[in-house]
Design a protein around this motif. Structure first.
Motif, mmCIF file in Angstrom:
data_model
loop_
_atom_site.group_PDB
_atom_site.id
_atom_site.type_symbol
_atom_site.label_atom_id
_atom_site.label_comp_id
_atom_site.label_asym_id
_atom_site.label_seq_id
_atom_site.Cartn_x
_atom_site.Cartn_y
_atom_site.Cartn_z
ATOM 1 N N THR A 142 8.182 12.352 83.697
ATOM 2 C CA THR A 142 9.528 12.559 84.255
ATOM 3 C C THR A 142 9.985 13.941 83.798
ATOM 4 N N PHE A 162 12.004 6.994 84.322
ATOM 5 C CA PHE A 162 11.375 6.950 85.632
ATOM 6 C C PHE A 162 12.339 6.314 86.632
ATOM 7 N N GLU A 178 13.711 7.003 93.446
ATOM 8 C CA GLU A 178 13.269 8.365 93.730
ATOM 9 C C GLU A 178 11.763 8.359 94.012
ATOM 10 N N MET A 179 11.018 7.578 93.202
ATOM 11 C CA MET A 179 9.562 7.544 93.374
ATOM 12 C C MET A 179 9.185 6.950 94.731
ATOM 13 N N LYS A 201 10.851 -0.923 87.469
ATOM 14 C CA LYS A 201 10.287 0.313 86.921
ATOM 15 C C LYS A 201 9.184 0.001 85.928
ATOM 16 N N HIS A 224 6.374 17.311 85.504
ATOM 17 C CA HIS A 224 5.822 16.269 86.396
ATOM 18 C C HIS A 224 5.697 16.775 87.818
ATOM 19 N N ASP A 225 6.379 17.855 88.157
ATOM 20 C CA ASP A 225 6.323 18.377 89.530
ATOM 21 C C ASP A 225 5.588 19.719 89.598
ATOM 22 N N TYR A 276 -1.860 6.192 91.093
ATOM 23 C CA TYR A 276 -1.045 5.197 91.786
ATOM 24 C C TYR A 276 -1.694 3.822 91.941
#
Lengths: 455, 455
Positions: free
Chosen positions: A182, A263, A267-268, A282, A421-422, B213
């Motif tokens: 995150t 988390f 959004e995920m 979650k 994370h991005d 995932y």
């Protein structure tokens, strides 16, 4: 400090094509020179040879084994990193030249910026920052390779070979080659293992016309679909008997770690583009990704796979799936159970076709002990620098390096990511933020300090 | 007479590439000239235009509509044939130049030798043989196209348009564009129809890493496997409710036709390379191929299909299967039932993914009435020339032309093959044997005669 990162990113050290390993060697030499300038002793260790799928044997680029002057009273930390990268081309959809580090709105874009040239440089900067002021509180060793992206050819043998020499006096091994889960800094204490399966069904001598033969042939594809369909139920539960028996039970302490992870499930869902996950909360979703096994069917080789229509009965088809494994599952045991399961199901089909199940050598799962002083030091260092508790996270994917270090050297291993994370490692527009790069460097320095206090 | 076949085979009238349709036109002109020399009246009928997948609209080569001088007291027979061919290259594994007809041990090798230039010439030779001696006992019309191998673009519209003109006085339509089932001459009285289905499952926005995932995602591939697995049981029986309801029941007369077919089950097992078929007896195997429906799963688009391993969760996968249909199944009805079935199964999966089922416009099955005078005449002609009873056979594959002629013109249609079961149409080393070519010509001549007696 991003001048150095710019120089490193400019080297196209993509390890995917062995004919271009010269660039990987150039990059390794550049890293070696940097370490030498810092007073480190560098060995470019012979990593041996590797046989390509073509049968050709090639010489591997060396592995950097380096160390700084040693104080026997201090703990010794060995840092792992790699300086090779994934391929990158403007045409793939990069907004900027992937080999020209470019800063846009606080982010440094370039191939390798976050995976893993940025973090390797951050370690070196942390060492340099001590060198400029006072003595570094731990002894530092470095192991830096140039083939991580293709599977670290030769590295595991080298680790084994140097267990009683280079690694003999190492107390801790740390790896910064993954990302936060995150926006909160994290310590990574586990990775899943994996076995990859090939289910081959071979039938007729040749592909057949479905008009001419359809209805009279037990088709390999129908057998394969029946086998693949027996592996999972629609909740994602693996149907192979006994395969999940060895999963470490969840303890209350472990469960609590999940409460703290910021988390955002909604959004995920948007990021991934699904209406719902297989789990509702979650915690359940994260556990499904990190601490429980999973089975994914990847595809079929030998059947018709192009756009449009073709009315063939394929003579031989190979289904491909993998099982992600968690402590204390044992890949050879899982492989045996999967084979038995498939053979049992196949026997019910009364098929004239031939079944062959093969598995690639499975990577073992890894989990660390959170009571190790490394984790305590890491937790304190995150608090020192970021003012927050770290998230204790795992990786669902296989990162064999941690498990290999732990198994081959017997040392404590920690993964201490500084990448966001991005950050898009392996993807187009890979980046590291200036914030993560600088605060990450501070984190590494703080970590040296906290580790020295605990030793 | 094989000099003419040599000239025709030399024309590379492969219709697969529209940019080379000039060769198809050359071939059509050559055929038209031959018919004119024989005293026939030839129209090169406009077949209209066709839209390519690229969106480009192209002009179609014409269709030959020809007729010889008419005697109103005689029956009128319309012969269908095509003079285009499948592609062929030496590199594909031909032993001789595919466009240079070559005789080896009594076989004439060349592209189009058996499919369909040889049979078209055999018809013309049969007409000529009468012209040389006495009056031909039936009126002859010809319809010869140049796009059969790509789907007879424009032909069906043309047939409809000429129903009340060119076809108005036609009594029988005969097609010689298929092969015997064994070494015994045959009359073909049925073909299966077909519908092709695309089952698309679309899930996440993007392909996902199965390590990251796996376990949290209801994977499109798992949904698809469950859907495909619901279509068939391991005996080959279609599990879609109601889909086989309309299959014409087997009568005792029809069953008896199968007794006479010299099909060797053991030899066929060897040819195909299977230990056993889904059925145990010759009759059951042939019925499964010819008079019962079948379902074949052809492949999956969008999943991993290359050699080796890849650990992706594909975001969108499309399964492809087809159902071969028999009288009196109706393709639109079958398509509706298949869609309902798949939607019902999908609803049990509680999936967040999206299902889309599409079907190509299905080709209808065809079956003729064996009491038609054509079949009686054909049976007698085979006995006249070969001294044996013909086998009454069907084709499991779709040959839309027979059904189209029957439906659009309302005339009696027969398929009267002269090609050997091992002629390799569409394959490398296509051939027609000198024996089949010459005896086939005699068969056509005898058929004219027998038909005239029955009229």
């Amino acid at each position: 400090m991003n001048v150095r990162l710019k120089e490193w990113v400019a080297i196209k050290s993509d390890s995917g094509d062995h004919t271009k390993w010269g660039e990987v060697e150039t990059m390794l030499n550049m890293a070696a020179e940097r370490i030498k300038k810092m007073g480190g002793k560098v060995e470019l260790a012979d990593a041996g040879t590797h046989q390509l799928p073509s049968g050709e044997t090639v010489l591997l680029p060396p592995v950097i084994l380096a160390e700084f002057a040693k104080d026997p009273k201090k703990a010794t930390l060995c840092i792992y990193g790699h300086v090779d990268v994934q391929p990158a081309k403007m045409e793939d959809g990069w907004a900027t030249d992937p080999f020209n580090l470019t800063e846009i709105k606080g982010n440094l874009y370039g191939r390798g910026a976050t995976d893993n040239k940025g973090p390797v440089l951050a370690w070196l900067h942390a060492v340099e920052s001590y060198q400029a002021t006072k003595k570094i509180p731990v002894n530092i060793k470095l192991i830096i390779e140039g083939l991580e992206e293709v599977g670290s050819y030769g590295l595991f043998k080298l680790i084994k070979k140097r267990r009683d020499s280079f690694f003999a006096d190492v107390d801790f091994i740390v790896i910064s080659d993954n990302v936060w889960a995150t926006t909160t800094p994290a310590l990574t204490y586990g990775t899943r293992g994996s076995s990859y399966f090939f289910v081959e069904i071979e039938g007729p001598k040749l592909d057949l016309h479905s008009g001419v033969y359809g209805g009279s042939i037990q088709e390999p594809m129908a057998d394969l679909i029946a086998l693949l369909g027996s592996l999972l139920d629609h909740t994602g539960k693996i149907q192979v008997v006994g395969v999940s028996d060895d999963v470490t039970p969840l303890t209350e302490d472990e469960r609590k770690l999940y409460d703290n992870i910021s988390f955002d499930l909604e959004e995920m869902k948007n990021v991934v583009g699904v209406k719902h996950f297989l789990q509702d909360t979650k915690e359940e979703v994260l556990m499904a990704r990190w601490r429980y096994p999973s089975l994914s069917i990847h595809g079929v080789e030998g059947a018709f796979s192009d756009p449009g229509s073709k009315t063939i009965i394929p003579r031989k088809v190979t289904g491909k799936f993998s099982i992600r494994q968690v402590p204390n599952m044992d890949p050879p045991d899982v492989e045996r159970k999967v084979k038995e399961h498939l053979e049992q199901v196949f026997s019910t089909l009364n098929s004239p076709n031939r079944l062959k199940v093969t598995a690639t050598v499975g990577a073992k799962p890894w989990v660390a002990n959170l009571q190790d002083s490394q984790y305590v030091a890491g937790q304190k260092a995150v608090k020192d620098v970021f003012g927050v508790e770290p998230e204790f996270i795992r990786e669902g994917s296989t990162i064999p390096i941690a498990q290999t270090f732990q198994e081959e050297t017997g040392k404590s291993v920690m993964m201490l990511p500084i990448s966001g994370h991005d950050d898009g490692e392996h993807s187009q527009n890979e980046k590291i933020s200036r914030y993560n790069y600088i605060e990450g460097t501070k984190l590494f320095a703080a970590y040296f300090y906290e580790l020295s206090l605990l030793h």
